[in-house]
Design a protein around this motif. Structure first.
Motif, mmCIF file in Angstrom:
data_model
loop_
_atom_site.group_PDB
_atom_site.id
_atom_site.type_symbol
_atom_site.label_atom_id
_atom_site.label_comp_id
_atom_site.label_asym_id
_atom_site.label_seq_id
_atom_site.Cartn_x
_atom_site.Cartn_y
_atom_site.Cartn_z
ATOM 1 N N VAL A 36 10.212 24.972 -10.355
ATOM 2 C CA VAL A 36 10.165 24.643 -11.770
ATOM 3 C C VAL A 36 10.702 25.848 -12.530
ATOM 4 O O VAL A 36 10.206 26.951 -12.368
ATOM 5 C CB VAL A 36 8.728 24.334 -12.245
ATOM 6 C CG1 VAL A 36 8.727 24.008 -13.740
ATOM 7 C CG2 VAL A 36 8.124 23.192 -11.441
ATOM 8 N N HIS A 65 11.136 27.228 -16.221
ATOM 9 C CA HIS A 65 10.683 27.049 -17.600
ATOM 10 C C HIS A 65 11.643 27.795 -18.513
ATOM 11 O O HIS A 65 11.723 29.017 -18.453
ATOM 12 C CB HIS A 65 9.276 27.603 -17.789
ATOM 13 C CG HIS A 65 8.282 27.052 -16.815
ATOM 14 N ND1 HIS A 65 7.613 25.877 -17.031
ATOM 15 C CD2 HIS A 65 7.869 27.512 -15.627
ATOM 16 C CE1 HIS A 65 6.809 25.646 -16.008
ATOM 17 N NE2 HIS A 65 6.941 26.620 -15.151
ATOM 18 N N ILE A 103 13.017 21.263 -11.129
ATOM 19 C CA ILE A 103 12.617 20.732 -12.425
ATOM 20 C C ILE A 103 12.959 21.771 -13.477
ATOM 21 O O ILE A 103 12.556 22.929 -13.369
ATOM 22 C CB ILE A 103 11.106 20.420 -12.468
ATOM 23 C CG1 ILE A 103 10.744 19.384 -11.407
ATOM 24 C CG2 ILE A 103 10.706 19.952 -13.869
ATOM 25 C CD1 ILE A 103 9.251 19.166 -11.244
ATOM 26 N N ASP A 143 12.072 22.691 -16.973
ATOM 27 C CA ASP A 143 11.075 22.429 -18.004
ATOM 28 C C ASP A 143 11.629 22.912 -19.333
ATOM 29 O O ASP A 143 11.773 24.108 -19.565
ATOM 30 C CB ASP A 143 9.773 23.146 -17.666
ATOM 31 C CG ASP A 143 8.717 22.978 -18.741
ATOM 32 O OD1 ASP A 143 8.857 22.046 -19.578
ATOM 33 O OD2 ASP A 143 7.769 23.771 -18.743
ATOM 34 N N THR A 195 10.291 22.275 -22.342
ATOM 35 C CA THR A 195 9.247 22.201 -23.361
ATOM 36 C C THR A 195 9.459 23.223 -24.466
ATOM 37 O O THR A 195 9.312 22.915 -25.649
ATOM 38 C CB THR A 195 7.862 22.407 -22.721
ATOM 39 O OG1 THR A 195 7.675 21.433 -21.703
ATOM 40 C CG2 THR A 195 6.762 22.302 -23.753
ATOM 41 N N ALA A 237 12.413 17.976 -17.760
ATOM 42 C CA ALA A 237 11.092 17.696 -18.307
ATOM 43 C C ALA A 237 11.047 18.109 -19.768
ATOM 44 O O ALA A 237 11.481 19.201 -20.120
ATOM 45 C CB ALA A 237 10.026 18.454 -17.524
ATOM 46 N N THR A 292 7.161 14.831 -20.033
ATOM 47 C CA THR A 292 6.366 16.044 -19.880
ATOM 48 C C THR A 292 6.614 16.668 -18.510
ATOM 49 O O THR A 292 7.100 15.998 -17.580
ATOM 50 C CB THR A 292 4.856 15.756 -19.993
ATOM 51 O OG1 THR A 292 4.470 14.923 -18.887
ATOM 52 C CG2 THR A 292 4.505 15.081 -21.315
ATOM 53 N N LEU A 293 6.237 17.932 -18.390
ATOM 54 C CA LEU A 293 6.323 18.608 -17.092
ATOM 55 C C LEU A 293 5.404 17.934 -16.088
ATOM 56 O O LEU A 293 5.780 17.762 -14.921
ATOM 57 C CB LEU A 293 5.966 20.093 -17.248
ATOM 58 C CG LEU A 293 5.908 20.899 -15.951
ATOM 59 C CD1 LEU A 293 7.241 20.849 -15.202
ATOM 60 C CD2 LEU A 293 5.494 22.330 -16.240
ATOM 61 N N GLU A 294 4.234 17.524 -16.526
ATOM 62 C CA GLU A 294 3.287 16.881 -15.620
ATOM 63 C C GLU A 294 3.873 15.602 -15.021
ATOM 64 O O GLU A 294 3.706 15.327 -13.835
ATOM 65 C CB GLU A 294 1.963 16.575 -16.346
ATOM 66 C CG GLU A 294 1.170 17.809 -16.722
ATOM 67 C CD GLU A 294 1.758 18.596 -17.910
ATOM 68 O OE1 GLU A 294 2.538 18.021 -18.715
ATOM 69 O OE2 GLU A 294 1.456 19.788 -18.025
ATOM 70 N N ALA A 337 7.078 14.965 -14.609
ATOM 71 C CA ALA A 337 8.144 15.374 -13.689
ATOM 72 C C ALA A 337 7.562 15.852 -12.368
ATOM 73 O O ALA A 337 8.082 15.524 -11.289
ATOM 74 C CB ALA A 337 9.007 16.457 -14.330
ATOM 75 N N LEU A 338 6.489 16.617 -12.430
ATOM 76 C CA LEU A 338 5.839 17.093 -11.190
ATOM 77 C C LEU A 338 5.314 15.924 -10.372
ATOM 78 O O LEU A 338 5.472 15.893 -9.146
ATOM 79 C CB LEU A 338 4.717 18.065 -11.525
ATOM 80 C CG LEU A 338 5.154 19.443 -12.005
ATOM 81 C CD1 LEU A 338 3.966 20.214 -12.601
ATOM 82 C CD2 LEU A 338 5.813 20.227 -10.889
#
Length: 124
Positions: free
Chosen positions: A23, A25, A55, A57, A59, A89, A113-115, A117-118
């Motif tokens: 991931v 970010h 991923i 992220d 956000t 995400a 959301t990241l959640e 995607a995870l």
């Protein structure tokens, strides 16, 4: 494993690796001054997540211009070469509009959301 890059980067990138998933970010703008840094940061990840997932992220990404989109396209191309699934995400509505307008949205699996995607990466 979490790796924190130096604070002097134009934006912060944290890498969380668990199993075959990473991931990244992205914080701040993804533009002409920072897109090359994203490419450089992703380079060593491709072998680590070979045939796994990456991923991005978004956000905390504040802005994305055409060079940022080019960096995302480059990431997509690299992911295909390595058999790696790439997920976006929490992309902003403006980035999603830009990807739709440019006909590029189909390149990316997007999640709100990241959640999410995870969770999707675990199912794959």
């Amino acid at each position: 494993m979490r790796v924190r890059f130096p604070d002097d980067l134009p934006y912060a990138i944290d890498l969380d690796r668990s199993a075959r998933c990473a991931v990244v970010h992205i914080t701040g703008p993804l533009d002409m001054t920072t897109s090359l840094i994203l490419r450089i940061v992703l380079e060593p990840l491709w072998d680590a997540v070979d045939e796994g997932c990456l991923i991005l992220d978004l956000t905390a990404m504040t802005f994305c211009d055409s060079t940022g989109v080019a960096a995302l396209i480059e990431a997509f191309k690299e992911s295909r070469e390595h058999g790696t699934q790439i997920l976006l995400a929490a992309a902003s509505s403006s980035l999603l509009r830009m990807l739709h307008t440019m006909g590029l949205i189909a390149l990316f699996e997007t999640h709100s959301t990241l959640e999410e995607a995870l969770a999707a990466s675990e199912r794959a």
